[in-house]
Scaffold this motif. Structure first.
Motif, PDB file in Angstrom:
ATOM      1  N   ARG A 316       0.828  -1.215   0.000  1.00 40.89           N
ATOM      2  CA  ARG A 316       0.000   0.000   0.000  1.00 40.89           C
ATOM      3  C   ARG A 316       0.859   1.262   0.000  1.00 40.89           C
ATOM      4  O   ARG A 316       0.497   2.288   0.580  1.00 40.89           O
ATOM      5  N   GLU A 319      -0.787   4.328  -1.867  1.00 41.70           N
ATOM      6  CA  GLU A 319      -1.806   5.027  -1.078  1.00 41.70           C
ATOM      7  C   GLU A 319      -1.168   5.900  -0.010  1.00 41.70           C
ATOM      8  O   GLU A 319      -1.595   7.041   0.224  1.00 41.70           O
ATOM      9  N   HIS A 323      -1.549  10.073   0.369  1.00 49.73           N
ATOM     10  CA  HIS A 323      -2.007  10.785   1.566  1.00 49.73           C
ATOM     11  C   HIS A 323      -0.938  11.734   2.094  1.00 49.73           C
ATOM     12  O   HIS A 323      -1.260  12.828   2.580  1.00 49.73           O
TER      13      HIS A 323
END
Length: 807
Positions: A316, A319, A323
């Motif tokens: 991940r 992601e 962010h």
């Protein structure tokens, strides 16, 4: 820009630290110290006390007052050393007069008069120092009061309850601020354009403005992408060992280049002359906002790589990088928000401040919550060691991030907006600083592996761990600044740390400890150099034995280390006499706890001096037989014949029984038993064995070998070959060769080497034919099988009631 300022401050502290330590180590000459102006100090002190009593000064004014008091305190600290040398001389003179007089033992008149004169002189010389000590104590107290007052105000500000931004009734106040701000910006632009002077300035600076804008456009729009492509090319397309280091250095351009672009943009806007107070504040915030965004983007590009080469998070990663970029963008907006409301006149109402601050707090909290969840590694089995520790730290950071992202928006919605801001934005800065520390640690590890030609295993060595620890330690002041600590507080902490602690009359400070370490290292290096010179150059040219040479080298090492420790302690200014009681108490406890170690240490010294054993000796101790390979302070290393190492405490060698087979010489006796059958010519056997023994080259002629007829054995006539070997280390080899030759000669001479034999007599053999019977009938008791001597060999005992078997 906060993190950048923190890094610059840490660098300056790191650079200034050695200078501070050196300053505190060097004595201050009496003529260089001037007595402070106590009249001016009294005025300054009364002003500070009155300011604190009124409690109307701003924090800025209190900080300035505190800075003045710190300067006075430094003067008083230096003044405490006035007349230090004459005072020490007078104390020695008074001590030379003998102990202080008592009623039972008064001084002689001449001595009493002299003692009084010296005491008067001592009191006069000590007066300036005592006055400085008193003034220093007063300044110290005022500084602490100011720090306490500022901390109390900060706590009050954090706990201030504002109108809730979730209440729609407070939204018009925030909307009014936005409208007023837009009107102010428009008015400033219109006013500037209507001013002929400013229009003329814009016309004159137009070429420079165009140049600045072009450079800014290239650096901001094209620069980050270009630097990122270069970094990726270095990481993936270059095979050199330093590619990680080169890529890390080049990747800094992803932050530096766009910030330079924003600086050119600011120069272009400032050169136009069309800015006002409020628009100027927004323009000045551009570099800081650009730094927040591009720094977050750079950190994310390294920490959250898809290949997982730099970060603990490989799953991940995309992601997490997304962010982090958004958090950097929101941080940039927060910088613009702060600049937008800074120059508002009159200041914003509490409702307007809450409405303006809460939205960004909630947005960044959502992003932090998801990032915190991503940072928590999933539990995995079979993970241990450094990876397990790293996962624990990551889980702790992720959990703390999630907690902050939940608590901060709740505080903001309730109305504690100042507390929410003081919680959420320092958390963002701390995450950025942690990411920077991780990258610096990886950069330092890559440099270590490259410089010292280590493989991938070198990343798990001790040096990278120590580097990581030092980087973390240096980052602590930055974390403190991020979370609201004042620079003055950090400076005060450093001052107290530099002063050290007082034990008795001894002041132990970091400067003294540093001086002690440096002097001891130098002394240790000189000791090792002297040992090396003795071992390789001086002692080999003497006629001393190898054991004596090793003893001398070891003794020089112990004496050198002891002297280095004494010189280091004395050079650091540590008075051991004041620590004598503490050292005595500790020595008792250490003596009981380490008595075995001390016993082995003393035994090692005895071994080195008396030399009952030396390296290369073949010894037997505690049932262990082998060759001495090394003698250390605590133990002796023995190598057995099966190539195993046995560590024997030196106390066992000194207090126990030790058999040294090769201490004075290498000779040793060999005894070989030989048996022949009864009926053999014993004279012939003795002659053959003697010939074989005398033919061995390692058997000494003087004393000559001997063969003895020693006993009539149960099965053989027993002989012994006894010989003295010139080198007992070859005992087994000689024994093997002799046995080979004995076997060959006995076969050639027809001499039998007997072995144990037994004759069995069986009574009633018909009972062992195995015939079957219809019915069993009682059998006579079975007699035991016996040999010639009547010994029972069958293990069968007579039992008249037992029934016999078929076999």
């Amino acid at each position: 820009m906060q993190v950048l300022r923190f890094l610059l401050l840490a660098t300056s502290l790191f650079i200034a630290a050695p200078a501070v330590l050196t300053y505190s180590v060097m004595p201050v000459a009496a003529q260089d110290v001037q007595a402070p102006d106590y009249t001016a100090w009294e005025k300054q002190a009364k002003t500070a006390e009155q300011t604190l009593a009124d409690d109307r000064a701003s924090n800025k004014a209190l900080e300035q007052l505190r800075a003045d008091l710190v300067e006075w305190r430094a003067k008083f600290t230096a003044a405490q050393g006035i007349n230090a040398a004459p005072i020490e001389t007078l104390k020695n003179q008074i001590a030379a007069l003998g102990p202080a007089p008592t009623e039972d033992a008064p001084d002689a008149p001449e001595i009493a008069k002299r003692r009084a004169e010296l005491n008067d002189q001592l009191a006069k010389l000590q007066a300036p120092g005592l006055a400085a000590v008193e003034a220093h104590s007063r300044a110290e107290g005022l500084i602490r009061q100011i720090d306490a007052r500022i901390r109390a105000r900060q706590a009050t500000e954090l706990l201030r309850l504002s109108p809730s931004p979730a209440n729609p009734a407070n939204w018009p106040a925030g909307w009014a601020v936005l409208q007023q701000g837009i009107k102010t910006l428009s008015a400033e632009t219109t006013e500037a354009w209507s001013n002929p002077t400013r229009r003329a300035e814009l016309k004159d600076n137009l070429p420079a403005i165009v140049f600045y804008l072009l450079v800014a456009a290239v650096l901001v729009l094209r620069g980050p992408g270009f630097m990122e492509r270069m970094t990726t090319r270095l990481l993936t397309g270059v095979s050199m060992r330093a590619r990680n280091i080169a890529a890390a250095v080049v990747s800094l351009g992803q932050v530096i280049v766009p910030i330079l672009g924003t600086i050119f943009l600011v120069l272009a806007i400032k050169a136009s002359g069309m800015t006002g107070i409020r628009s100027g504040a927004l323009i000045d915030a551009l570099p800081g906002a650009a730094y927040a965004f591009f720094f977050a983007r750079w950190i994310a590009s390294w920490l959250f790589r898809v290949d997982g080469s730099y970060a603990p998070l490989s799953e991940r990663a995309s992601e997490a990088r997304f962010h982090t970029n958004l958090i950097g963008l929101v941080s940039a907006l927060e910088i613009f928000r702060t600049a937008f409301i800074t120059e508002v006149r009159p200041p914003l109402s509490m409702a307007a401040q809450a409405v303006w601050a809460a939205p960004l707090v909630c947005v960044v909290a959502v992003l932090l919550f998801r990032l915190g969840v991503l940072l928590r590694p999933r539990p995995s089995e079979g993970v241990s060691g450094a990876k397990e520790f790293r996962n624990k730290i990551m889980r702790l950071i992720g959990t703390a991030t999630v907690a902050v992202s939940v608590v901060a928006p709740l505080l903001a919605v309730v109305g504690y907006v100042a507390a929410a801001n003081a919680l959420i934005w320092p958390a963002v800065g701390s995450l950025g600083l942690i990411g920077l520390i991780l990258l610096l640690q990886r950069f330092a590890t890559d440099s270590y592996v490259l410089v010292f030609h280590k493989g991938e295993d070198g990343r798990e060595a001790l040096a990278p761990v120590l580097i990581s620890f030092v980087l973390t330690l240096l980052a602590l002041p930055l974390f403190a600044l991020i979370w609201g600590a004042r620079t003055a507080e950090l400076s005060e902490t450093w001052t107290r740390f530099s002063e050290g602690v007082t034990i008795g009359d001894t002041q132990i400070s970091p400067a003294a400890i540093l001086a002690l370490i440096v002097i001891f290292i130098l002394g240790y290096a000189v000791t090792r150099l002297a040992q090396s010179a003795l071992r390789s150059t001086i002692l080999p040219r003497t006629e001393l034995e190898k054991g004596v040479q090793n003893a001398i080298v070891s003794g020089v090492g112990y004496v050198g280390i002891f002297l280095a420790a004494i010189v280091a302690i004395t050079g650091a200014g540590i008075d051991l006499s004041s620590l004598a009681i503490v050292a005595g108490a500790l020595s008792v406890g250490i003596g009981f706890g380490l008595q075995n170690i001390v016993s082995n240490f003393v035994s090692g010294i005895i071994l080195l001096i008396e030399r009952p054993i030396s390296e290369g000796d073949m010894i037997e101790v505690n049932g262990q037989f082998g060759t001495v390979r090394g003698i250390s302070v605590r133990s002796t290393w023995i190598e057995t014949f099966d190539r195993t190492d046995v560590i024997v405490p030196n106390a066992d060698l000194v207090s126990g029984v030790v058999t040294n087979l090769t201490r004075t010489n290498l000779t040793g006796r060999l005894i070989i038993p030989v048996g022949v059958a009864y009926g053999t010519d014993t004279r012939k056997v003795q002659s053959i064995l003697m010939e074989i023994a005398e033919a061995q080259p390692l058997v000494m002629v003087d004393p000559a070998p001997s063969v003895h007829f020693v006993a009539f054995g149960a099965d053989s006539l027993n002989f012994e070959i006894r010989a003295i070997l010139s080198d007992v280390n070859f005992k087994l080899d000689v024994q093997t060769e002799i046995l080979h030759q004995i076997n060959e000669r006995f076969i050639a001479e027809g001499i039998e080497i007997p072995f144990a034999q037994r004759d069995l007599w069986i009574r009633n053999p018909e009972d062992l034919t195995g015939r079957k019977r219809a019915q069993p009938k009682p059998q006579p008791a079975q007699e035991p099988v016996r040999d010639h001597d009547g010994d029972d060999l069958s293990g069968v005992h007579n039992d008249p009631d037992a029934e016999g078997d078929d076999a």
